[in-house]
Every structure is written in C-alpha cells, then in structure tokens.
Write a protein that holds these residues in place. Structure first.
Motif, mmCIF file in Angstrom:
data_model
loop_
_atom_site.group_PDB
_atom_site.id
_atom_site.type_symbol
_atom_site.label_atom_id
_atom_site.label_comp_id
_atom_site.label_asym_id
_atom_site.label_seq_id
_atom_site.Cartn_x
_atom_site.Cartn_y
_atom_site.Cartn_z
ATOM 1 N N ALA A 78 0.830 -1.209 0.000
ATOM 2 C CA ALA A 78 0.000 0.000 0.000
ATOM 3 C C ALA A 78 0.860 1.254 0.000
ATOM 4 N N ILE A 79 1.971 1.231 0.739
ATOM 5 C CA ILE A 79 2.837 2.408 0.784
ATOM 6 C C ILE A 79 3.514 2.621 -0.567
ATOM 7 N N GLU A 80 3.966 1.524 -1.192
ATOM 8 C CA GLU A 80 4.574 1.670 -2.513
ATOM 9 C C GLU A 80 3.573 2.230 -3.517
ATOM 10 N N ARG A 81 2.339 1.792 -3.421
ATOM 11 C CA ARG A 81 1.329 2.337 -4.326
ATOM 12 C C ARG A 81 1.102 3.824 -4.047
ATOM 13 N N ALA A 82 1.029 4.191 -2.772
ATOM 14 C CA ALA A 82 0.851 5.608 -2.425
ATOM 15 C C ALA A 82 2.033 6.439 -2.908
ATOM 16 N N SER A 83 3.236 5.890 -2.764
ATOM 17 C CA SER A 83 4.432 6.579 -3.244
ATOM 18 C C SER A 83 4.395 6.748 -4.753
ATOM 19 N N TYR A 84 3.957 5.707 -5.450
ATOM 20 C CA TYR A 84 3.872 5.746 -6.912
ATOM 21 C C TYR A 84 2.817 6.743 -7.373
ATOM 22 N N VAL A 85 1.643 6.693 -6.756
ATOM 23 C CA VAL A 85 0.570 7.629 -7.115
ATOM 24 C C VAL A 85 1.025 9.061 -6.843
ATOM 25 N N GLY A 86 1.740 9.261 -5.748
ATOM 26 C CA GLY A 86 2.234 10.593 -5.420
ATOM 27 C C GLY A 86 3.259 11.107 -6.414
ATOM 28 N N ALA A 87 3.889 10.179 -7.171
ATOM 29 C CA ALA A 87 4.872 10.584 -8.169
ATOM 30 C C ALA A 87 4.225 11.138 -9.422
ATOM 31 N N TYR A 88 2.896 10.973 -9.572
ATOM 32 C CA TYR A 88 2.181 11.588 -10.691
ATOM 33 C C TYR A 88 1.918 13.036 -10.336
ATOM 34 N N LYS A 89 2.708 13.920 -10.879
ATOM 35 C CA LYS A 89 2.623 15.336 -10.542
ATOM 36 C C LYS A 89 1.818 16.078 -11.610
ATOM 37 N N GLY A 90 0.900 16.914 -11.173
ATOM 38 C CA GLY A 90 0.143 17.708 -12.115
ATOM 39 C C GLY A 90 -0.883 16.886 -12.880
ATOM 40 N N VAL A 91 -1.296 17.420 -14.037
ATOM 41 C CA VAL A 91 -2.292 16.762 -14.873
ATOM 42 C C VAL A 91 -1.598 16.148 -16.074
ATOM 43 N N THR A 92 -2.276 15.218 -16.734
ATOM 44 C CA THR A 92 -1.631 14.492 -17.824
ATOM 45 C C THR A 92 -2.668 14.087 -18.857
ATOM 46 N N ASP A 93 -2.242 13.273 -19.837
ATOM 47 C CA ASP A 93 -3.135 12.873 -20.922
ATOM 48 C C ASP A 93 -3.941 11.639 -20.527
ATOM 49 N N LEU A 94 -4.906 11.299 -21.378
ATOM 50 C CA LEU A 94 -5.836 10.232 -21.030
ATOM 51 C C LEU A 94 -5.169 8.867 -20.977
ATOM 52 N N LEU A 95 -4.164 8.589 -21.809
ATOM 53 C CA LEU A 95 -3.497 7.293 -21.759
ATOM 54 C C LEU A 95 -2.694 7.132 -20.478
ATOM 55 N N THR A 96 -1.924 8.160 -20.153
ATOM 56 C CA THR A 96 -1.116 8.098 -18.928
ATOM 57 C C THR A 96 -1.995 8.042 -17.689
ATOM 58 N N LYS A 97 -3.137 8.705 -17.749
ATOM 59 C CA LYS A 97 -4.023 8.761 -16.581
ATOM 60 C C LYS A 97 -4.862 7.494 -16.427
ATOM 61 N N TYR A 98 -5.331 6.921 -17.541
ATOM 62 C CA TYR A 98 -6.310 5.840 -17.444
ATOM 63 C C TYR A 98 -5.835 4.484 -17.958
ATOM 64 N N LEU A 99 -4.976 4.455 -18.985
ATOM 65 C CA LEU A 99 -4.664 3.175 -19.619
ATOM 66 C C LEU A 99 -3.540 2.413 -18.949
ATOM 67 N N TRP A 100 -2.408 3.081 -18.726
ATOM 68 C CA TRP A 100 -1.281 2.289 -18.248
ATOM 69 C C TRP A 100 -0.695 2.600 -16.868
ATOM 70 N N PRO A 101 -1.405 3.245 -15.962
ATOM 71 C CA PRO A 101 -0.835 3.375 -14.619
ATOM 72 C C PRO A 101 -0.492 2.039 -13.972
ATOM 73 N N GLU A 102 -1.347 1.024 -14.138
ATOM 74 C CA GLU A 102 -1.069 -0.275 -13.518
ATOM 75 C C GLU A 102 0.106 -0.962 -14.192
ATOM 76 N N TRP A 103 0.194 -0.868 -15.533
ATOM 77 C CA TRP A 103 1.341 -1.457 -16.226
ATOM 78 C C TRP A 103 2.632 -0.798 -15.739
#
Length: 373
Positions: free
Chosen positions: A142-167
C-alpha cells in the motif's frame, strides 16, 4: 540558496529493516536529504535546528520540503512523531517522545499528516495530501502504491491517466527490485523510440505502434522510478525531457512518409501542408505553455478545470497516437496523419485563446490561481 551551515541536518532515529522500493528507511531518508542538499546525520549537524526522522515511518519527500522552512513544527501520524524540525534545545525531549512516547514540548506546533487539508505544493501550485505511514511488512504494498501515485505530478493525458498506470506501476516495482536505474529505463526506451521511427518510415505501422506503446509506457516508468527511489539526476532529467521534446515531430514525419510504402501515399501538397501545420502547432503550443508559466507562475493546464480536462486530449504525443491507431484500424494511416495535423491546429487555437483570456483577466485586476489549489 541557504548555505550548508544554515541548513538543518536530517537525523535518523531508530532502525527499520523493512524495504521500500528495495531500500531501507535509512537509505531512503539519506537520498531524500541529498536531493534537498541537506546534511545527513549527527556528524554534520552544524545549524541551530535539526530535522529528526522516526525510521518507524516513511513519508512523501514533499513533507521535508514543506517542513524545512518551518522550524518548531512536528509532523505526526496517529499521534506519533514522524518528523520534527526543532531547535537543538528541544532535541532530547523530541527523542524521548519518539522512543518512549513522552509528551512533546508545548511550544512546538503539531501537524497531523492525516488532516484533510493536506499541504500546498508551491512548485505545482496545487494542494495535495502526501503520505506518511508506519513502515511494517504488511503495509509495504500500500505504501509503494501511495508513493507511486504521489509521483504523478500535475495533470496528464488520457493514456497516462487511465490506460497504463497499472502497467507502469508493475514495471516500476520490477525495475526497483532488480536494480535497474531510471537512466537504464530511459536508455531502453530511447532504443525503442528509434525502432518505432524506423518502422513508421517503412510503413510498418502496427510494428511501430506496438514498439511505440512499449516506449511510451517506459517513458512513464523512468520518471516514476526516479521519484519513487529518490534517484533523480540532472543527466536523467535532461535525457528524458530531451527525448520527449524531440521525437514527436520526427514520428509524425516518419508516419507521413510511411504512408507511401503502405500504399496510401499523401500528395506532395498534402504532405508539406501536414508537416507545416504539425511543426508550427507543436512549437507554438510549447511556447504558449512557457509564456503562461513565466507570466502566471503555473502551467496553463492547471489554471481552470477546463484546462485540466483539455490536457487529457490536447495534441500531444499520446492523444495523437490514439488518432493514428483509430485511422489504422480502418486501413487509412493517411487520414490519421491529416487528422492529427487538424487537431494540432485546433489545440493551438484553444491554447492561444486561453492565454489571451488569462492576460485580459489579469489586466482587469483578477488574481489568477490554479483550481487545484
């Protein structure tokens, strides 16, 4: 910038063998301190204040950034001390609070990490809630996921936001576990970017799209890996951003040229019109974004809700690739590159109008700020 002597030393307290992103809590703390150019350890504690860190916890590096200019402040989680930026005179009392659960000196300001309002990120002009959690084996995923999600800074495009975050999350964890550096990921991605360009040029569009897709995912991984493992470097940042800046126009040129061997050649007039529109639109959009930052101190994409939503689809590489993929599905890559050129010009108009609106509203006395603040 402050001199080194005036900077508070970051001092770890306790020990914790649990690994996060392949690092001990002590090593992660050392990297956070190094990234902020703060002295690490008692031997370098030469200033009037120190930042004590309880190694039973891990936290988003944003907390150090927020705490550094706030001496006399203690960050807590569940009532326990996580970080404390304090005067040397308060150190013994704070150490007892960490090791024995004693009360903190009454004059220190206590800030709960779990408070709803979070903190304001000055660099991104947005409010966020950085994590601070107890580092125990069961909590690592859970902490690694929180750290990873926190690394997404600002806003982004639809692929980066919805398609491949899990990949990208899975690949980031694998890279951290086996010790691949962010620059190593960038190097692999750079090779794939070149391969995709060659494939597009020869009209091997499906091969190019697959190779490009892998590159685009790795383009997310390298930055996230650098932030999660606290290994960002000037070289890596310049390399990654340099590739991101240069390759999109080259891809569009290669795609347009590849339409001929594919059997859907563009006329000379259409080819050059498409190239002119895409290059002009690409460069001027970047200039508009830069001008907005210089004039208003924030990205155009975080100004109002509309701008963040438009960033999902604006004519950047990833949304453009969606258009090309859709056109290829019906066997018309030529239509795809023309559509991308049209969308590039429309996006340019939107950005130009938004910049003009911002200038006029500022001249009218309105103070502009990010809707994410």
């Amino acid at each position: 910038m402050q001199s080194t002597d005036a900077m508070p030393a970051v001092i770890p307290l306790g020990d914790n063998p649990v690994l996060l992103w392949g690092m001990t809590a002590r090593e992660r703390l050392r990297r956070i301190a190094a990234a902020r150019r703060l002295p690490f350890g008692d031997a370098k504690a030469a200033s009037d204040t120190v930042i004590l860190s309880n190694l039973a916890f891990v936290f988003d590096p944003a907390w150090i950034v927020w705490l550094q200019p706030r001496p006399g402040t203690v960050l807590t989680r569940g009532g326990q001390v996580v970080l404390a930026h304090i005067a040397a005179a308060d150190r013994a009392a704070c150490e007892r609070a960490i090791s024995e659960g004693a009360s903190l000196p009454a004059h220190l300001e206590q800030v709960a990490a779990e408070r709803d309002e979070g903190i304001f990120n000055e660099a991104l002009r947005k409010r966020e809630r950085p994590f601070a959690e107890a580092l125990v084996p069961a909590a690592v995923p859970a902490i690694e996921r929180a750290s990873y999600v926190g690394a997404y800074k600002g806003v982004t495009d639809l692929l980066t936001k919805y398609l491949w975050p899990e990949w990208a999350f899975a690949l980031t964890r694998v890279a951290a576990r086996i010790g691949i550096s962010p620059n190593g990921v960038t190097a692999i991605g750079s090779v794939l970017c070149i391969v995709a360009t060659i494939a597009f040029w020869h009209g091997w569009f499906w091969t190019g799209l697959l190779t490009g897709l892998i590159f685009m995912v790795l383009d997310t991984v390298d930055g996230k890996l650098a932030r999660c493992t606290i290994t960002s470097s000037k070289l890596g940042n310049a390399w990654d951003h340099g590739v991101d800046l240069v390759h999109p126009p080259i891809w569009w040129w290669a795609w347009a040229a590849g339409c001929a061997p594919y059997g859907r050649a563009l006329s000379d007039e259409t080819f050059w019109a498409v190239m002119a529109a895409m290059l002009f639109g690409y460069v001027v959009q970047r200039l508009i974004e830069g001008a907005f930052i210089v004039r208003f101190g924030m990205h155009i994409h975080v100004w109002e809700r509309f701008d963040s939503r438009f960033r999902l689809v604006t004519a950047r590489r990833n949304p453009n690739m969606v258009i090309l993929f859709a056109a290829l599905l019906i066997g018309r890559p030529d239509w795809g590159i023309v559509a991308v050129a049209v969308w590039t010009m429309l996006s340019l108009v939107v950005h130009g109008v938004r910049l003009l609106q911002a200038i006029l509203r500022a001249r009218g006395g309105e103070r502009l700020f990010s809707w994410l603040a």
